[in-house]
Design a protein around this motif. Structure first.
Motif, PDB file in Angstrom:
ATOM      1  N   LYS A   1      14.130  -8.344  -2.924  1.00  0.00           N
ATOM      2  CA  LYS A   1      13.704  -7.329  -3.942  1.00  0.00           C
ATOM      3  C   LYS A   1      13.077  -8.511  -5.144  1.00  0.00           C
ATOM      4  O   LYS A   1      11.886  -8.516  -5.546  1.00  0.00           O
ATOM      5  CB  LYS A   1      14.522  -6.819  -4.896  1.00  0.00           C
ATOM      6  CG  LYS A   1      13.971  -5.854  -6.151  1.00  0.00           C
ATOM      7  CD  LYS A   1      14.773  -4.798  -6.892  1.00  0.00           C
ATOM      8  CE  LYS A   1      14.162  -4.154  -8.089  1.00  0.00           C
ATOM      9  NZ  LYS A   1      14.969  -3.362  -8.645  1.00  0.00           N
TER      10      LYS A   1
ATOM     11  N   SER B   1       9.106  -8.638  -6.077  1.00  0.00           N
ATOM     12  CA  SER B   1       8.694  -8.216  -7.278  1.00  0.00           C
ATOM     13  C   SER B   1       7.899  -9.568  -7.946  1.00  0.00           C
ATOM     14  O   SER B   1       7.034  -9.308  -8.865  1.00  0.00           O
ATOM     15  CB  SER B   1       9.724  -7.737  -8.003  1.00  0.00           C
ATOM     16  OG  SER B   1      10.855  -8.702  -8.100  1.00  0.00           O
TER      17      SER B   1
ATOM     18  N   ARG C   1       4.272  -9.176  -6.829  1.00  0.00           N
ATOM     19  CA  ARG C   1       3.710  -8.093  -7.418  1.00  0.00           C
ATOM     20  C   ARG C   1       3.290  -8.464  -9.047  1.00  0.00           C
ATOM     21  O   ARG C   1       2.092  -8.121  -9.393  1.00  0.00           O
ATOM     22  CB  ARG C   1       4.406  -6.976  -7.328  1.00  0.00           C
ATOM     23  CG  ARG C   1       3.851  -5.724  -8.130  1.00  0.00           C
ATOM     24  CD  ARG C   1       2.747  -5.168  -7.123  1.00  0.00           C
ATOM     25  NE  ARG C   1       2.179  -3.946  -8.000  1.00  0.00           N
ATOM     26  CZ  ARG C   1       1.012  -4.106  -8.270  1.00  0.00           C
ATOM     27  NH1 ARG C   1       0.123  -4.973  -8.505  1.00  0.00           N
ATOM     28  NH2 ARG C   1       0.225  -2.917  -9.107  1.00  0.00           N
TER      29      ARG C   1
ATOM     30  N   ASP D   1       0.209  -5.422  -4.372  1.00  0.00           N
ATOM     31  CA  ASP D   1       1.197  -4.692  -3.537  1.00  0.00           C
ATOM     32  C   ASP D   1       1.853  -5.687  -2.518  1.00  0.00           C
ATOM     33  O   ASP D   1       1.009  -6.186  -1.821  1.00  0.00           O
ATOM     34  CB  ASP D   1       1.079  -3.229  -2.932  1.00  0.00           C
ATOM     35  CG  ASP D   1       0.541  -2.247  -4.047  1.00  0.00           C
ATOM     36  OD1 ASP D   1       1.123  -2.426  -5.133  1.00  0.00           O
ATOM     37  OD2 ASP D   1      -0.276  -1.394  -3.823  1.00  0.00           O
TER      38      ASP D   1
ATOM     39  N   SER E   1      12.013  -5.341   0.939  1.00  0.00           N
ATOM     40  CA  SER E   1      11.668  -4.799  -0.327  1.00  0.00           C
ATOM     41  C   SER E   1      10.180  -4.445  -0.363  1.00  0.00           C
ATOM     42  O   SER E   1       9.382  -5.459  -0.146  1.00  0.00           O
ATOM     43  CB  SER E   1      12.227  -5.706  -1.369  1.00  0.00           C
ATOM     44  OG  SER E   1      11.744  -5.144  -2.781  1.00  0.00           O
TER      45      SER E   1
ATOM     46  N   SER F   1       7.184  -3.628  -3.217  1.00  0.00           N
ATOM     47  CA  SER F   1       6.972  -3.294  -4.554  1.00  0.00           C
ATOM     48  C   SER F   1       5.519  -2.679  -4.355  1.00  0.00           C
ATOM     49  O   SER F   1       4.406  -3.435  -4.183  1.00  0.00           O
ATOM     50  CB  SER F   1       6.815  -4.817  -5.074  1.00  0.00           C
ATOM     51  OG  SER F   1       7.789  -5.397  -5.285  1.00  0.00           O
TER      52      SER F   1
ATOM     53  N   GLY G   1       2.943  -0.864  -6.544  1.00  0.00           N
ATOM     54  CA  GLY G   1       2.663  -0.056  -8.219  1.00  0.00           C
ATOM     55  C   GLY G   1       3.892  -0.584  -8.683  1.00  0.00           C
ATOM     56  O   GLY G   1       4.249  -1.960  -9.109  1.00  0.00           O
ATOM     57  N   ASN G   2       4.531   0.135  -9.648  1.00  0.00           N
ATOM     58  CA  ASN G   2       5.684  -0.075 -10.467  1.00  0.00           C
ATOM     59  C   ASN G   2       7.099   0.333  -9.686  1.00  0.00           C
ATOM     60  O   ASN G   2       8.139   0.338 -10.280  1.00  0.00           O
ATOM     61  CB  ASN G   2       5.738   0.422 -11.847  1.00  0.00           C
ATOM     62  CG  ASN G   2       4.619   0.060 -12.669  1.00  0.00           C
ATOM     63  OD1 ASN G   2       4.172  -1.413 -12.576  1.00  0.00           O
ATOM     64  ND2 ASN G   2       3.793   0.857 -13.345  1.00  0.00           N
ATOM     65  N   ASP G   3       6.939   0.765  -8.634  1.00  0.00           N
ATOM     66  CA  ASP G   3       8.078   1.267  -7.881  1.00  0.00           C
ATOM     67  C   ASP G   3       8.796  -0.023  -6.693  1.00  0.00           C
ATOM     68  O   ASP G   3       7.783  -0.639  -6.214  1.00  0.00           O
ATOM     69  CB  ASP G   3       7.584   2.736  -7.199  1.00  0.00           C
ATOM     70  CG  ASP G   3       7.444   3.770  -8.115  1.00  0.00           C
ATOM     71  OD1 ASP G   3       7.802   3.908  -9.084  1.00  0.00           O
ATOM     72  OD2 ASP G   3       6.590   4.273  -7.785  1.00  0.00           O
ATOM     73  N   TYR G   4       9.662   0.472  -6.659  1.00  0.00           N
ATOM     74  CA  TYR G   4      10.331  -0.585  -5.532  1.00  0.00           C
ATOM     75  C   TYR G   4      11.225   0.357  -4.587  1.00  0.00           C
ATOM     76  O   TYR G   4      11.841   1.259  -4.836  1.00  0.00           O
ATOM     77  CB  TYR G   4      11.390  -1.399  -6.042  1.00  0.00           C
ATOM     78  CG  TYR G   4      10.836  -2.462  -7.202  1.00  0.00           C
ATOM     79  CD1 TYR G   4      10.335  -3.727  -6.552  1.00  0.00           C
ATOM     80  CD2 TYR G   4      10.769  -2.148  -8.319  1.00  0.00           C
ATOM     81  CE1 TYR G   4       9.868  -4.509  -7.348  1.00  0.00           C
ATOM     82  CE2 TYR G   4      10.428  -3.106  -9.427  1.00  0.00           C
ATOM     83  CZ  TYR G   4       9.716  -4.177  -8.650  1.00  0.00           C
ATOM     84  OH  TYR G   4       9.226  -5.008  -9.664  1.00  0.00           O
ATOM     85  N   TYR G   5      10.986  -0.002  -3.140  1.00  0.00           N
ATOM     86  CA  TYR G   5      11.669   0.619  -2.203  1.00  0.00           C
ATOM     87  C   TYR G   5      12.392  -0.449  -1.097  1.00  0.00           C
ATOM     88  O   TYR G   5      11.826  -1.391  -1.045  1.00  0.00           O
ATOM     89  CB  TYR G   5      10.684   1.398  -1.455  1.00  0.00           C
ATOM     90  CG  TYR G   5      10.013   2.341  -2.187  1.00  0.00           C
ATOM     91  CD1 TYR G   5      10.297   3.688  -2.387  1.00  0.00           C
ATOM     92  CD2 TYR G   5       8.635   2.147  -2.689  1.00  0.00           C
ATOM     93  CE1 TYR G   5       9.665   4.477  -3.086  1.00  0.00           C
ATOM     94  CE2 TYR G   5       7.894   2.817  -3.346  1.00  0.00           C
ATOM     95  CZ  TYR G   5       8.298   4.160  -3.659  1.00  0.00           C
ATOM     96  OH  TYR G   5       7.435   5.208  -4.542  1.00  0.00           O
TER      97      TYR G   5
ATOM     98  N   HIS H   1       3.217   7.990   2.817  1.00  0.00           N
ATOM     99  CA  HIS H   1       3.313   7.924   1.369  1.00  0.00           C
ATOM    100  C   HIS H   1       1.770   8.108   0.710  1.00  0.00           C
ATOM    101  O   HIS H   1       0.743   7.868   1.312  1.00  0.00           O
ATOM    102  CB  HIS H   1       3.666   6.476   0.995  1.00  0.00           C
ATOM    103  CG  HIS H   1       3.788   6.381  -0.466  1.00  0.00           C
ATOM    104  ND1 HIS H   1       4.895   6.894  -1.014  1.00  0.00           N
ATOM    105  CD2 HIS H   1       3.065   5.532  -1.263  1.00  0.00           C
ATOM    106  CE1 HIS H   1       4.445   6.488  -2.349  1.00  0.00           C
ATOM    107  NE2 HIS H   1       3.503   5.673  -2.882  1.00  0.00           N
TER     108      HIS H   1
END
Length: 191
Positions: free
Chosen positions: A50, A54, A57, A63, A120, A122, A124-128, A191
């Motif tokens: 992560k 991040s 990003r 992305d 991980s 990243s 946009g503003n989301d993390y998966y 997605h």
């Protein structure tokens, strides 16, 4: 969709490009002008993955996905784990790492191990996060010339050859990285 893969490891890049095919425009750290060492300050594979995605990003505005992987040997209290790349020191020598691992396993009867990859994403503003594991065991001598890292001493469950004795296509069918990346690709496709 354009995505940065946060790596400079050409072996990983080849494996991932083979999995992604031409469905995504994949760019690397050097493609976006990122030449600095991305910090991996954490003690878990998940947190370091992560941190890398991040970082890219936030700093480069693209992305990004990043992976962190490690070999986990339960009889060695999870070593080398998050320290897999530099287990035997900062020189990051595959041979030195394998030799240290084999020395540390000399008196162990439980040689079970697994490779763990966490990706991980990243977006946009989301993390998966997407996880893959390859269960197996450590043998007592190196076999094979393919792959990298601990591949010459790792025999996956249900196989009689090490990852290093397999072709890239064979390894990609069962590896920890391919399992995690299949989850990533499935997510991106939907997605």
């Amino acid at each position: 969709m354009k995505l940065c893969f946060a790596t400079n490891n050409q072996n990983k890049l080849r494996e991932i490009q083979a999995l992604l095919g031409d469905r995504f425009e994949l760019v690397t750290l050097s493609d976006i002008g990122c030449f600095e060492e991305i910090p991996e300050p954490f003690e878990t594979i998940q947190e370091n993955a992560k941190a890398k995605s991040s970082y890219v990003r936030e700093k480069y505005g693209i992305d990004c996905f990043a992976d962190d992987s490690g070999l986990v040997v339960p009889s060695l209290n999870g070593e080398p784990g998050v320290h897999s790349a530099y287990y035997a020191g900062p020189q990051r020598s595959h041979d030195d790492n394998i030799n240290l691992l084999l020395r540390n396993l000399t008196n162990e009867t439980d040689r079970s191990a697994y490779f763990l990859t966490v990706i991980s994403l990243s977006l946009g503003n989301d993390y998966y996060a997407f996880e893959g594991r390859a269960l197996g065991a450590i043998i007592d001598e190196k076999r094979g010339t393919g792959g990298f890292g601990y591949d010459p001493v790792f025999v996956p469950d249900g196989q009689d050859r090490t990852f290093a004795e397999m072709t890239l296509a064979e390894k990609s069918q069962i590896s920890h990285r391919s399992i995690a990346f299949a989850k990533l690709v499935d997510f991106l496709d939907n997605h």
